[in-house]
Write a protein that holds these residues in place. Structure first.
Motif, mmCIF file in Angstrom:
data_model
loop_
_atom_site.group_PDB
_atom_site.id
_atom_site.type_symbol
_atom_site.label_atom_id
_atom_site.label_comp_id
_atom_site.label_asym_id
_atom_site.label_seq_id
_atom_site.Cartn_x
_atom_site.Cartn_y
_atom_site.Cartn_z
ATOM 1 N N GLY A 1 27.274 87.366 -37.764
ATOM 2 C CA GLY A 1 27.566 88.111 -36.546
ATOM 3 C C GLY A 1 28.991 88.614 -36.516
ATOM 4 N N LYS B 1 26.621 80.560 -30.522
ATOM 5 C CA LYS B 1 25.537 80.033 -31.365
ATOM 6 C C LYS B 1 25.089 78.665 -30.862
ATOM 7 N N ALA C 1 26.616 82.501 -37.191
ATOM 8 C CA ALA C 1 27.897 82.897 -36.626
ATOM 9 C C ALA C 1 28.697 83.814 -37.544
ATOM 10 N N THR D 1 23.129 87.165 -33.010
ATOM 11 C CA THR D 1 23.716 85.890 -33.434
ATOM 12 C C THR D 1 22.698 84.765 -33.344
ATOM 13 N N GLN E 1 24.811 91.622 -29.570
ATOM 14 C CA GLN E 1 25.638 90.639 -30.278
ATOM 15 C C GLN E 1 25.073 89.235 -30.109
ATOM 16 N N TYR F 1 31.228 83.904 -31.640
ATOM 17 C CA TYR F 1 29.996 83.765 -32.405
ATOM 18 C C TYR F 1 29.621 82.304 -32.619
#
Length: 303
Positions: A101, A26, A98, A93, A89, A22
């Motif tokens: 998520g 990101k 982060a 995100t 996902q 995540y």
């Protein structure tokens, strides 16, 4: 004792790698569109896993045979899990942050209870229903009731979709594991996901610019493909092989912990009280399911 220790290390590393996804994604999503990143991740992961699979088959001198329904099952796993869930996902995100998520998708084990009832004919229990209620409440707390519906709200809902579809994937993987190894399932499901993702990736690139000049982006994509996809799946499967499933599943919670910590450390994201309350509810829900499964397993062994 040594076997449990090795298993715990494998599971901890795998869940931690997933938690880092995540944060890494990101950053990369600032330069690479979501579906394109998913596609790149699968290209790298498939090449790595396919080479590993063929080396393993050559070592065992055994080739697996596939029927038409086997390919359909592997294709379904690749579509609902590695294509739909992972795309949700990454998109979720990009629209949120982060730690959100990592946290929302940690509700996945509780959602498995619902699909196991209809796909595997596993019966509902009070503990299972309570787990789903708690986990769902935790997701609602994290998402929040916002009158101003913006990107964060929709991103959170998309992440809920990622958790639900990954739970559905887990149920069908259990069916597929009756015939194939985890390595085989993962390799060919990723191949199907690569096929499903390709048209969307090409369409996405028409309206988005792909930046490849940043060395950190390139290294991040390689990390997602080899470490966080191929490596994490291998370590998780190995750890579950060495430890009891009920105990091993507890290590899944390293994912939101690592995701939240790295989001705070590297991306300057804030962890508010809403995050901790929702996280506690999700953890409580999944622990109830885990404890129940472990209890049932012990009873069956005693009999």
């Amino acid at each position: 004792m040594r076997q449990n220790l090795i298993g715990a290390i494998c599971l901890s590393l795998a869940a931690s790698m997933w938690g880092s996804v995540y944060v890494i994604s990101k950053y990369i999503l600032e330069f690479v569109p979501p579906l394109t990143l998913v596609w790149l991740r699968y290209v790298i992961a498939f090449v790595f896993l396919f080479a590993l699979l063929k080396a393993n088959q050559a070592k065992r001198k055994k080739q697996e045979t596939f029927r038409k329904r086997d390919w359909l099952l592997l294709g379904w796993i690749g579509f609902i899990g590695y294509f739909i869930s992972i795309a949700c996902q990454f998109i979720g995100t990009k629209l949120t942050d982060a730690h959100t998520g990592a946290l929302i998708t940690s509700a996945t084990p509780a959602f498995i209870v619902i699909f196991a009832k209809f796909v595997l004919n596993e019966r509902f229990t009070v503990r299972k229903v309570l787990a789903v209620v708690l986990a769902t409440s935790g997701v609602v707390v994290v998402v929040g009731w916002r009158t101003n519906i913006g990107n964060y709200f929709w991103g959170s809902l998309i992440l809920v979709g990622a958790a639900i579809t990954w739970a559905l994937l887990s149920v069908y993987v259990k069916l597929a594991s009756q015939r194939f190894s985890s390595l085989t399932i993962t390799t060919y499901a990723i191949l199907f996901a690569f096929i499903f993702t390709t048209p969307e990736m090409l369409w996405e690139l028409h309206s988005n610019v792909l930046s490849s000049q940043n060395i950190w982006v390139i290294l991040g994509v390689i990390y997602l493909g080899i470490v966080a996809t191929a490596g994490a799946f291998f370590l998780w499967n190995k750890g579950m092989e060495l430890m009891d499933a009920g105990i091993g599943s507890l290590f899944f919670f390293f994912q939101p912990i690592v995701g939240a910590f790295l989001g705070w450390l590297l991306l300057n994201e804030k962890l508010n009280i809403q995050f901790f309350i929702g996280g506690s509810l999700i953890v409580a829900g999944v622990l109830i399911v885990t404890i129940q499964k472990e209890k049932v397993r012990k009873i069956s062994m005693d009999q």
